[in-house]
Design a protein around this motif. Structure first.
Motif, PDB file in Angstrom:
ATOM      1  N   LEU A 161       5.649 -40.076  17.849  1.00 24.97           N
ATOM      2  CA  LEU A 161       4.689 -39.318  17.055  1.00 24.97           C
ATOM      3  C   LEU A 161       4.270 -38.039  17.770  1.00 24.97           C
ATOM      4  O   LEU A 161       4.070 -36.996  17.137  1.00 24.97           O
ATOM      5  CB  LEU A 161       3.464 -40.185  16.759  1.00 24.97           C
ATOM      6  CG  LEU A 161       2.400 -39.580  15.840  1.00 24.97           C
ATOM      7  CD1 LEU A 161       3.006 -39.252  14.479  1.00 24.97           C
ATOM      8  CD2 LEU A 161       1.224 -40.534  15.675  1.00 24.97           C
ATOM      9  N   HIS A 164       6.979 -35.583  17.224  1.00 26.44           N
ATOM     10  CA  HIS A 164       6.939 -35.099  15.847  1.00 26.44           C
ATOM     11  C   HIS A 164       5.840 -34.050  15.668  1.00 26.44           C
ATOM     12  O   HIS A 164       5.988 -33.118  14.873  1.00 26.44           O
ATOM     13  CB  HIS A 164       6.714 -36.277  14.899  1.00 26.44           C
ATOM     14  CG  HIS A 164       6.734 -35.906  13.451  1.00 26.44           C
ATOM     15  ND1 HIS A 164       7.873 -35.434  12.810  1.00 26.44           N
ATOM     16  CD2 HIS A 164       5.757 -35.910  12.504  1.00 26.44           C
ATOM     17  CE1 HIS A 164       7.596 -35.182  11.545  1.00 26.44           C
ATOM     18  NE2 HIS A 164       6.321 -35.459  11.339  1.00 26.44           N
ATOM     19  N   ARG A 165       4.731 -34.199  16.427  1.00 29.86           N
ATOM     20  CA  ARG A 165       3.617 -33.247  16.353  1.00 29.86           C
ATOM     21  C   ARG A 165       3.494 -32.464  17.663  1.00 29.86           C
ATOM     22  O   ARG A 165       2.380 -32.210  18.128  1.00 29.86           O
ATOM     23  CB  ARG A 165       2.316 -33.992  16.086  1.00 29.86           C
ATOM     24  CG  ARG A 165       2.317 -34.822  14.819  1.00 29.86           C
ATOM     25  CD  ARG A 165       0.981 -35.506  14.631  1.00 29.86           C
ATOM     26  NE  ARG A 165       0.952 -36.324  13.425  1.00 29.86           N
ATOM     27  CZ  ARG A 165      -0.094 -37.061  13.061  1.00 29.86           C
ATOM     28  NH1 ARG A 165      -1.192 -37.069  13.794  1.00 29.86           N
ATOM     29  NH2 ARG A 165      -0.045 -37.792  11.952  1.00 29.86           N
ATOM     30  N   TRP A 166       4.610 -32.124  18.259  1.00 26.84           N
ATOM     31  CA  TRP A 166       4.569 -31.524  19.582  1.00 26.84           C
ATOM     32  C   TRP A 166       3.781 -30.217  19.646  1.00 26.84           C
ATOM     33  O   TRP A 166       3.076 -29.989  20.644  1.00 26.84           O
ATOM     34  CB  TRP A 166       5.985 -31.313  20.090  1.00 26.84           C
ATOM     35  CG  TRP A 166       6.003 -30.800  21.500  1.00 26.84           C
ATOM     36  CD1 TRP A 166       6.440 -29.604  21.942  1.00 26.84           C
ATOM     37  CD2 TRP A 166       5.528 -31.493  22.656  1.00 26.84           C
ATOM     38  NE1 TRP A 166       6.283 -29.491  23.292  1.00 26.84           N
ATOM     39  CE2 TRP A 166       5.722 -30.635  23.772  1.00 26.84           C
ATOM     40  CE3 TRP A 166       4.958 -32.748  22.869  1.00 26.84           C
ATOM     41  CZ2 TRP A 166       5.366 -31.001  25.058  1.00 26.84           C
ATOM     42  CZ3 TRP A 166       4.596 -33.108  24.154  1.00 26.84           C
ATOM     43  CH2 TRP A 166       4.806 -32.242  25.229  1.00 26.84           C
ATOM     44  N   GLU A 168       1.078 -29.476  18.196  1.00 26.20           N
ATOM     45  CA  GLU A 168      -0.330 -29.876  18.293  1.00 26.20           C
ATOM     46  C   GLU A 168      -0.618 -30.546  19.628  1.00 26.20           C
ATOM     47  O   GLU A 168      -1.644 -30.277  20.259  1.00 26.20           O
ATOM     48  CB  GLU A 168      -0.658 -30.830  17.142  1.00 26.20           C
ATOM     49  CG  GLU A 168      -2.034 -31.469  17.238  1.00 26.20           C
ATOM     50  CD  GLU A 168      -2.219 -32.556  16.195  1.00 26.20           C
ATOM     51  OE1 GLU A 168      -3.205 -33.302  16.314  1.00 26.20           O
ATOM     52  OE2 GLU A 168      -1.385 -32.653  15.276  1.00 26.20           O
TER      53      GLU A 168
END
Length: 383
Positions: A161, A164-166, A168
């Motif tokens: 996860l 996937h949101r690196w 952020e």
């Protein structure tokens, strides 16, 4: 005449020592607890905590050792630095091949700025964070759940996860804390109880003392267990523990006290917080838990993201097709409904049965007078 004593010169502060705001972040980025830093530097845990909060400043040899421990590159960063240094001679040789005319800028042209140092790519930065946090985080999650496979899965899903949101996560103030909170939330999810393999307990630790401590931890409420692990295991202070558990500071303090009392009631030798911290570290280190490799975690996360994207596209297409078919098969004109029934008046009433006519009486007498032959059930009876 008495001379005034010469004031003592203050011990110079190490030049490479980070600010108090950066010390805790650097320690957590290296997956080190306050107790581990205290052992390596040769001070107490309270001293390390006062250094991180800014109440005191490390000086002398211990300050140099503390600064070196925080700022020295980890194995992953050292490898990247060495790789960059190996690439510098090749760049110098390429510049040496360039002719003097090409290397010399033309008159009136702006000077070419020096080439900046090669920055880490997102994959390299993710791999560095994974190398720092994953080993210790798997052990912490094992103390939280008591299940080895669930601990590995929770950490891998948290990093998937994060990848996937690196964008952020990379800009977050505490990326290690972001991943840790995500792993804890996944590990404590009540939906795991519905999984078939969760119904069978895993093998407990081999040592009797470790089994007793793990049994006490697992009998605590999940919120109390998480608070105890963050404060006495990881080494966070009370406000940070409250923020990560999404509770107020007084509520986190009450949870911590109740958890310590429950542990001390079963294991009186762990009533001292320092001894409890040491036993938690020993229990976590006895289990040889290893997460998957960082490239594997990134690849599995990307594959899962592609699978969910395709499933969402297929569901959307199915929904659009169903809606189109419904619109095509639906009636496009008004069909009046049948009128309700209305009572009809003026009809003669239905006639009832009257007396028999002479011909009917004659036939009835004839049938009764004839000889009966055949089964008894077919014989007419007179009434």
């Amino acid at each position: 005449m008495t001379q005034s004593p010469t004031p003592a010169q203050p011990t110079p502060q190490p030049a490479s020592l980070p600010t108090p705001e950066e010390r805790r972040r650097l320690r957590e980025a290296k997956s080190l607890t306050e107790a581990e830093v205290a052992v390596r530097v040769g001070v107490s845990r309270e001293t390390v905590r006062s250094w991180e909060t800014g109440r005191t400043t490390p000086r002398g040899r211990k300050g140099e050792a503390y600064a070196k421990l925080l700022t020295e590159p980890a194995p992953a960063e050292a490898e990247l630095t060495a790789r960059h240094q190996r690439a510098v001679p090749a760049r110098v040789e390429a510049d040496a091949v360039t002719s003097p005319e090409e290397a010399q800028p033309s008159e009136g042209a702006d000077p070419v700025p020096p080439e900046p140092a090669t920055a880490l790519t997102p994959a390299q930065a993710f791999d560095a964070l994974y190398a720092f946090c994953a080993p210790a985080l798997v052990r912490q999650t094992y103390l939280l759940t008591g299940r080895r496979e669930l601990a590995r899965e929770s950490v891998e899903r948290a990093f998937q996860l994060a990848w996937h949101r690196w964008p952020e996560v990379a800009l977050d103030r505490d990326p290690a804390g972001w991943v840790r909170a995500t792993a804890y939330e996944y590990a404590l999810s009540p939906w795991h109880r519905m999984r078939p393999r969760h119904r069978h307990p895993e093998a407990p630790p081999a040592d009797a003392a470790d089994r007793a401590l793990l049994d006490v931890l697992l009998k605590l409420p999940p919120a109390h267990r998480r608070t105890l692990l963050l404060y006495d295991g990881v080494g966070l202070d009370l406000p940070e523990t409250a923020a990560e558990t999404e509770a107020s500071t007084p509520a986190a303090a009450k949870r911590l006290l109740h958890a310590r009392e429950a542990v001390a009631a079963r294991l009186p030798e762990l009533a001292v917080p320092e001894e409890l911290h040491q036993r938690l570290a020993e229990l976590a280190s006895t289990e040889r838990l290893r997460a998957a490799k960082s490239p594997t975690v990134r690849w599995v996360g990307e594959r899962r993201a592609r699978r969910w994207t395709r499933a969402a596209i297929a569901f959307t297409a199915l929904l659009i097709g169903t809606t189109s078919l419904t619109l095509r098969m639906a009636p496009d004109h008004y069909e009046p409904s049948l009128a309700p029934g209305v009572a009809v008046h003026g009809l003669p009433p239905r006639a009832a049965l009257g007396p028999l006519s002479p011909s009917q009486l004659k036939l009835h007498a004839k049938l009764k007078s004839q000889t009966v032959s055949g089964p008894a059930r077919l014989v007419p009876e007179s009434r």
